[in-house]
Design a protein around this motif. Sequence first.
Motif, PDB file in Angstrom:
ATOM      1  N   GLN A 176      -1.448 -16.023 -14.460  1.00  0.00           N
ATOM      2  CA  GLN A 176      -1.333 -14.738 -15.143  1.00  0.00           C
ATOM      3  C   GLN A 176       0.126 -14.340 -15.348  1.00  0.00           C
ATOM      4  OE1 GLN A 176      -2.970 -12.443 -16.702  1.00  0.00           O
ATOM      5  NE2 GLN A 176      -5.101 -13.047 -16.412  1.00  0.00           N
ATOM      6  N   LYS A 177       1.034 -14.971 -14.637  1.00  0.00           N
ATOM      7  CA  LYS A 177       2.453 -14.665 -14.839  1.00  0.00           C
ATOM      8  C   LYS A 177       2.890 -14.987 -16.266  1.00  0.00           C
ATOM      9  CE  LYS A 177       4.084 -19.175 -13.110  1.00  0.00           C
ATOM     10  NZ  LYS A 177       4.918 -19.871 -12.095  1.00  0.00           N
ATOM     11  N   TYR A 178       2.104 -15.815 -16.963  1.00  0.00           N
ATOM     12  CA  TYR A 178       2.442 -16.174 -18.341  1.00  0.00           C
ATOM     13  C   TYR A 178       1.803 -15.243 -19.364  1.00  0.00           C
ATOM     14  CZ  TYR A 178       3.832 -20.606 -16.148  1.00  0.00           C
ATOM     15  OH  TYR A 178       4.417 -21.567 -15.350  1.00  0.00           O
ATOM     16  N   ALA A 179       0.904 -14.369 -18.931  1.00  0.00           N
ATOM     17  CA  ALA A 179       0.102 -13.575 -19.865  1.00  0.00           C
ATOM     18  C   ALA A 179       0.957 -12.754 -20.824  1.00  0.00           C
ATOM     19  CB  ALA A 179      -0.857 -12.676 -19.094  1.00  0.00           C
ATOM     20  N   ALA A 180       2.023 -12.148 -20.326  1.00  0.00           N
ATOM     21  CA  ALA A 180       2.849 -11.280 -21.168  1.00  0.00           C
ATOM     22  C   ALA A 180       3.490 -12.033 -22.331  1.00  0.00           C
ATOM     23  CB  ALA A 180       3.936 -10.616 -20.320  1.00  0.00           C
ATOM     24  N   GLU A 185      -5.196 -14.772 -28.262  1.00  0.00           N
ATOM     25  CA  GLU A 185      -6.162 -15.783 -27.815  1.00  0.00           C
ATOM     26  C   GLU A 185      -5.819 -16.291 -26.422  1.00  0.00           C
ATOM     27  OE1 GLU A 185      -8.178 -20.124 -28.755  1.00  0.00           O
ATOM     28  OE2 GLU A 185      -6.634 -19.374 -30.133  1.00  0.00           O
ATOM     29  N   GLY A 186      -4.542 -16.560 -26.191  1.00  0.00           N
ATOM     30  CA  GLY A 186      -4.146 -17.046 -24.883  1.00  0.00           C
ATOM     31  C   GLY A 186      -4.472 -16.051 -23.785  1.00  0.00           C
ATOM     32  N   LYS A 187      -4.218 -14.781 -24.034  1.00  0.00           N
ATOM     33  CA  LYS A 187      -4.528 -13.740 -23.049  1.00  0.00           C
ATOM     34  C   LYS A 187      -6.024 -13.665 -22.785  1.00  0.00           C
ATOM     35  CE  LYS A 187      -0.543 -10.834 -24.187  1.00  0.00           C
ATOM     36  NZ  LYS A 187      -0.097  -9.562 -24.822  1.00  0.00           N
ATOM     37  N   ASP A 188      -6.832 -13.715 -23.847  1.00  0.00           N
ATOM     38  CA  ASP A 188      -8.281 -13.619 -23.687  1.00  0.00           C
ATOM     39  C   ASP A 188      -8.831 -14.825 -22.932  1.00  0.00           C
ATOM     40  OD1 ASP A 188      -8.155 -11.264 -25.061  1.00  0.00           O
ATOM     41  OD2 ASP A 188      -8.911 -12.076 -26.962  1.00  0.00           O
ATOM     42  N   TYR A 189      -8.350 -15.999 -23.276  1.00  0.00           N
ATOM     43  CA  TYR A 189      -8.794 -17.221 -22.600  1.00  0.00           C
ATOM     44  C   TYR A 189      -8.433 -17.175 -21.118  1.00  0.00           C
ATOM     45  CZ  TYR A 189      -9.094 -22.209 -21.464  1.00  0.00           C
ATOM     46  OH  TYR A 189      -9.398 -23.418 -20.866  1.00  0.00           O
ATOM     47  N   LEU A 190      -7.209 -16.774 -20.824  1.00  0.00           N
ATOM     48  CA  LEU A 190      -6.747 -16.699 -19.441  1.00  0.00           C
ATOM     49  C   LEU A 190      -7.577 -15.702 -18.640  1.00  0.00           C
ATOM     50  CD1 LEU A 190      -4.724 -17.491 -17.259  1.00  0.00           C
ATOM     51  CD2 LEU A 190      -3.101 -15.875 -18.251  1.00  0.00           C
ATOM     52  N   SER A 191      -7.913 -14.573 -19.251  1.00  0.00           N
ATOM     53  CA  SER A 191      -8.721 -13.557 -18.571  1.00  0.00           C
ATOM     54  C   SER A 191     -10.099 -14.094 -18.206  1.00  0.00           C
ATOM     55  CB  SER A 191      -8.857 -12.330 -19.467  1.00  0.00           C
ATOM     56  OG  SER A 191      -9.732 -11.378 -18.885  1.00  0.00           O
ATOM     57  N   THR A 195     -11.379 -14.742 -14.253  1.00  0.00           N
ATOM     58  CA  THR A 195     -12.570 -14.078 -13.729  1.00  0.00           C
ATOM     59  C   THR A 195     -13.548 -15.081 -13.143  1.00  0.00           C
ATOM     60  OG1 THR A 195     -12.365 -12.265 -15.317  1.00  0.00           O
ATOM     61  CG2 THR A 195     -14.526 -12.596 -14.313  1.00  0.00           C
ATOM     62  N   GLU A 196     -13.804 -16.156 -13.869  1.00  0.00           N
ATOM     63  CA  GLU A 196     -14.818 -17.118 -13.432  1.00  0.00           C
ATOM     64  C   GLU A 196     -14.358 -17.934 -12.235  1.00  0.00           C
ATOM     65  OE1 GLU A 196     -17.963 -19.323 -12.633  1.00  0.00           O
ATOM     66  OE2 GLU A 196     -17.916 -17.506 -13.854  1.00  0.00           O
ATOM     67  N   THR A 197     -13.134 -18.425 -12.259  1.00  0.00           N
ATOM     68  CA  THR A 197     -12.673 -19.251 -11.137  1.00  0.00           C
ATOM     69  C   THR A 197     -12.385 -18.399  -9.907  1.00  0.00           C
ATOM     70  OG1 THR A 197     -10.384 -19.152 -11.948  1.00  0.00           O
ATOM     71  CG2 THR A 197     -11.726 -21.046 -12.627  1.00  0.00           C
ATOM     72  N   GLY A 198     -12.030 -17.124 -10.121  1.00  0.00           N
ATOM     73  CA  GLY A 198     -11.762 -16.257  -8.986  1.00  0.00           C
ATOM     74  C   GLY A 198     -13.012 -15.879  -8.227  1.00  0.00           C
TER      75      GLY A 198
END
Length: 337
Positions: A176-180, A185-191, A195-198
């Motif tokens: 998530q440090k890369y989200a900004a 699309e990248g932000k949505d994919y990362l989110s 959520t799922e892996t956490g």
Amino acid sequence: MKQYVLPFVSSLVAITFVTGCVSTSDQLTVKDPTPPATENTGKSPADATKAEKPADDLLKQFTVLAAQAKEANELTAFLDQHLAKTDTKTADQLFFALDQYYEKHLPTINDNFKALLAQPGNADKLYALQYPYDFNKLEGDDGFKKWLLHQTEGGLVLKATKDMSFYWQVDYKALQKYAASLDEEGKDYLSIQETETGKPYLGDGGLQITRAELGPRMVEVEEYLVNYRSSPRAVKLRTLYIDYLKTYLSDYRYETIDEATMKLLPAVKEEYQNFAKKYDATKTGQIVRDYLIEVVKNKDVIFEPAKPGESIIGDTKPNISQFLNGLEGRIARTMNP
């Protein structure tokens, strides 16, 4: 000696050893951005055009690095240095290239890790730690400790099953440090991945979160599939969406059916009704609404009576079974490219 069995890990993640490394001479130089037009730089128009395209250099350099890197920490170090300095679309491309690297190589790193654990003393060192594992607390400064630290630096996290079988997966929370720096699309994919892996929705053969928690996850993935239906990631997330939806509508193993009547319990039906109302404008909301119609046709009965001495719950009612079996086709018609 105890066998350390690596469990099946989701599709979504991966990393490994790849022989070779990038020498300084092999790396491409990232050029500084072009100075403002009002400044007299003394450069010709052709030179200015070249200086305006650092993204091409970044992508080429990262491609070379990904093909030769020994470990993923070389890739994350590259992103740490460059991602915030480039445009968001290029940042997405770099981030997705990192994700592909993980996806391709995770089975191998887990195989290599299994071999390392078989070496005397290594497993005992891990057992001495508590989750979340801080490898800096390991005594000494041997190769095993350094290898573990490199994996965490490379965006991986060590997990363990209930029987203490260890395995690695991508640490999307750390990424998530890369989200900004990413595009939408990248932000949505990362989110979605974080959520799922956490907190995985499935475990030990059944639903591990409530339907009220799973519902928003379905909608989040639906939005991704609608907004980026032509994305290479859409195929992978469509599979996750189908799994979410089927589980939401058909995982009835944990006190959701009245075994005396084979009816859906009122609380579960109410959850469906609330979801369909809240997400009325979504495709998922319509699917749940249509499912409720089938449930009502049976007066809330989901299963046939059980066969004495053979099972507790009988076969799924024909119309319910037909509806669930048709979900993938319905999704393909409405969400595929």
